[in-house]
Design an enzyme around this catalytic site. Structure first.
Site, short mmCIF file in Angstrom:
data_model
loop_
_atom_site.label_atom_id
_atom_site.label_comp_id
_atom_site.label_asym_id
_atom_site.label_seq_id
_atom_site.Cartn_x
_atom_site.Cartn_y
_atom_site.Cartn_z
N ASP A 47 72.35 34.47 71.43
CA ASP A 47 71.71 35.78 71.53
C ASP A 47 72.62 36.74 72.29
O ASP A 47 73.10 36.42 73.37
CB ASP A 47 70.37 35.66 72.26
CG ASP A 47 69.70 37.01 72.44
OD1 ASP A 47 68.83 37.34 71.62
OD2 ASP A 47 70.03 37.72 73.42
N TYR A 52 75.29 44.70 75.96
CA TYR A 52 75.81 43.72 76.93
C TYR A 52 77.31 43.85 77.12
O TYR A 52 77.85 43.38 78.12
CB TYR A 52 75.49 42.29 76.47
CG TYR A 52 74.04 41.93 76.38
CD1 TYR A 52 73.05 42.76 76.90
CD2 TYR A 52 73.65 40.75 75.77
CE1 TYR A 52 71.71 42.43 76.80
CE2 TYR A 52 72.32 40.39 75.68
CZ TYR A 52 71.35 41.23 76.19
OH TYR A 52 70.04 40.89 76.08
#
Length: 334
Positions: A47, A52
């Site tokens: 994931d 990010y």
């Protein structure tokens, strides 16, 4: 639990692995962690998210695993579209950038990271005019076209209130397959330097409202942060430790197993090889019903003036809004 404890079957008929590797704040260790998880520990779900900042590293890890003999079809890769790309015309380019970074032709699951559109370069929290009108229906049409065109197998959501979920369902031709819940209304310690991007779901913060809403609609729930949050590390909770000792398991394994037995897949994050391997050793055994219920009875965390609802530091501007409180952000469902 799904019939096969290693996976859950989505409404589309596709299977999502029960345990995946989370990559939030994984940093420079990301590629190594992905390789370790897939090649050495047996993970098949990774994931990640554009926000990010690690998708290129995830891509390196995935490429290494595939070159080592892992079949791409056996992997399940999840990513998320960030708020600055939540406009119908930006959906496909955002996904294309993710595919390029991940070095993949398609991904298995693409999620709306947060249901708010931000102007490019928006501050956290946003200044006046930096939160834009979110064309949820138009964006979802763009997500649906990704499925039709074979670039994404399934689409879903993160951090949706029940109100926003119901709005989406009224117009969706392809309903969300997954809702990632890491703290629908989770809490963060006020001194944290970085914002947590998801909603937690663990015995100390069960998120029953969104969990039940998704269950009623046949939407699978993935629990982010199954071990607890930074200020509430449930691995050291005496109730959890007692059950772990009884079962000869680690506290982390018990917490992950609790989530699986509740019916959610999980994506614990770690950059430590031994912890990555430990976190997936949760098959072939069960938490006895009496102990499971004890875990379910752990009191939900109490918010104090030192805690804020997830998303507040990302989207709430108490001076000029448009969201002047966490309650407004979460449609007064907190």
């Amino acid at each position: 639990m799904a019939q096969d404890e290693h996976q859950f079957v989505l409404k589309s008929g596709h299977a999502i692995p029960a345990v995946g590797l989370g990559t939030w704040r994984a940093g420079s260790d990301t590629a190594h962690s992905v390789q370790t998880a897939i090649i050495e520990a047996g993970y098949r779900h990774v994931d990640t998210a554009a926000q990010y900042g690690v998708e290129q590293e995830v891509g390196k890890g995935l490429k290494a695993a595939i070159e080592a003999g892992i079949n791409r079809k056996d992997l399940f890769v999840t990513s998320k579209i960030w708020c600055t790309n939540l406009a119908p015309e930006k959906v496909r380019p955002a996904l294309k950038n993710t595919l390029k970074d991940l070095q993949l032709d398609y991904i298995d699951l693409y999620l709306i990271h947060w249901p708010f559109q931000l102007k490019d370069g928006a501050h956290q929290p946003p200044e006046a005019g930096e939160v834009l009108e979110f064309d949820m229906e138009g964006v979802w049409r763009g997500m649906e076209r990704l499925v039709t065109d074979g670039l994404v197998k399934d689409i879903g959501i993160c951090n949706f209130s029940v109100t926003k979920l119901n709005r989406l369902l009224r117009s969706a031709n392809i309903p969300p397959a997954v809702c990632q819940v890491v703290v629908s209304h989770s809490i963060l310690y006020y001194k944290m330097f970085s914002s947590k991007m998801e909603m937690e779901m663990h015995p100390g913060w069960k998120n029953d409202k969104i969990f039940e809403a998704c269950k009623n609609q046949g939407i699978h729930v993935t629990a982010y942060s199954p071990l607890g949050s930074s200020e509430k590390n449930l691995a050291h909770d005496p109730v959890v430790e007692k059950i772990a000792n009884k079962l000869n398991k680690t506290s982390g394994q018990v917490l992950i197993k609790w989530a699986l037995q509740r019916g959610t897949s999980v994506i614990p994050k770690s950059t430590k090889d031994e912890r990555i391997k430990e976190n997936i050793q949760v098959f072939g055994w069960e938490i006895p019903e009496e102990d499971f219920q004890v875990l379910c009875s752990i009191k939900d965390e109490v918010r104090t003036e030192k805690r804020v609802l997830t998303g507040e530091e990302l989207f709430v501007n108490k001076t000029h809004g448009p969201y002047k409180s966490a309650s407004e952000l979460w449609d007064n469902e907190d």
